[in-house]
Design an enzyme around this catalytic site. Sequence first.
Site, PDB file in Angstrom:
ATOM      1  CG  ASP A 231     -11.172  32.129  -8.271  1.00  0.00           C
ATOM      2  OD1 ASP A 231     -12.346  32.510  -8.180  1.00  0.00           O
ATOM      3  OD2 ASP A 231     -10.226  32.613  -7.606  1.00  0.00           O
ATOM      4  CD  GLU A 274     -12.887  36.976  -8.086  1.00  0.00           C
ATOM      5  OE1 GLU A 274     -12.700  36.618  -6.923  1.00  0.00           O
ATOM      6  OE2 GLU A 274     -13.702  37.867  -8.407  1.00  0.00           O
TER       7      GLU A 274
END
Length: 377
Positions: A231, A274
């Site tokens: 992440d 993301e």
Amino acid sequence: MNNFLYSGFEFKEDEDLLGFKFKMINSILVIVALFSTLVGILSDLGISDIGPIHSKVNYVYGIFSVMLIFLLRSSKTYYKKVANALLIASLITFTSALILVPQDEFRIIWFYLLIFVAYILNGSASGLLFTIASLGVILSVHLLSDLQLSQLAINTSVLGLIIGSFLSRFYTNKISDYENSLQQKNAALHVLASTDDLTGIMNRRLFGEVSKRYFETAQRDNLPLSLLLFDLDHFKKVNDTYGHQTGDLLLIRFAEAIKSYLRKSDIVARVGGEEFAVLLFETDMEGAFILAEKIRTLVESITIDHEGEKVFVTTSIGIAQHREGDKAFNAIYARADKALYLAKGRGRNRTCCDPLAGDGTQMPVHRFNVTLSESQE
């Protein structure tokens, strides 16, 4: 009924045409078996006399067709052989009718059917081959014996066969072109449906399919399988501060960084905005941790220039390994997600492993200060 016409096989989406051909050839074989046998019976009963020899030929033709039906059920790869056998048997049977049943003034019509079926079942090359064979048979028999047909009838039949073959060839080629075009479009759509359009790597849908197969193999062969979840830290702030174009460039560079460390057997996917996932086959927790740290360190060096500023991000990583008691891949994913949540909770830009690892151990946790950009230090 469909199960019979498909010879008991299941056909995938990309095998639609083959499935249609199986239905077609099985239908033809059934029709041939029934009607050739019926013609033989009617002849033996004196209702429609075709002579004792050709009557036996029809019986053999029918029995042979039944045998081909059963042969076709053995393997999909037998289709071509069965189709060729059917066409050759048909040519022999129709030649027998041409020679032995002179009272049938329309017997040449069977060759028209033969040519059309050859094009349908096996394509242009086969259709052309049986066109030449049919013309050769008709002209040879006409020269060697009396077909009790006028020269005009012979000429008309030959011309009709040539025209019919030409039209069938044109139609078959056009269908083949459409088929190839459709396959290419389907392949392109499959790529689009399974690839992240920004980074060019696998998307979540395909990752779910592939990871399931990897998991099943690991379970069956008792092989290590590790999952890394990434992440990008504070990525929303990057988008809000520098714009989505800068954010997109960071995502692309991040995906390239991950791919640079992977083997051919490893898979990487973008599973969220993301968020990225890497599945490592035959890799235990320790090997996964070493790789994760290499990627994390490399990500720290990725920068994007934005109006004189250097923009960069860091990444948090969670790792989990396949366990013997796992029932599905989702179990590994859930543990990796918890490890990722732990990494983010402890300050980000670090790698954390599944805190509930089966051996009771935990890999070290690295801590670093996170910097969004040089201008915000």
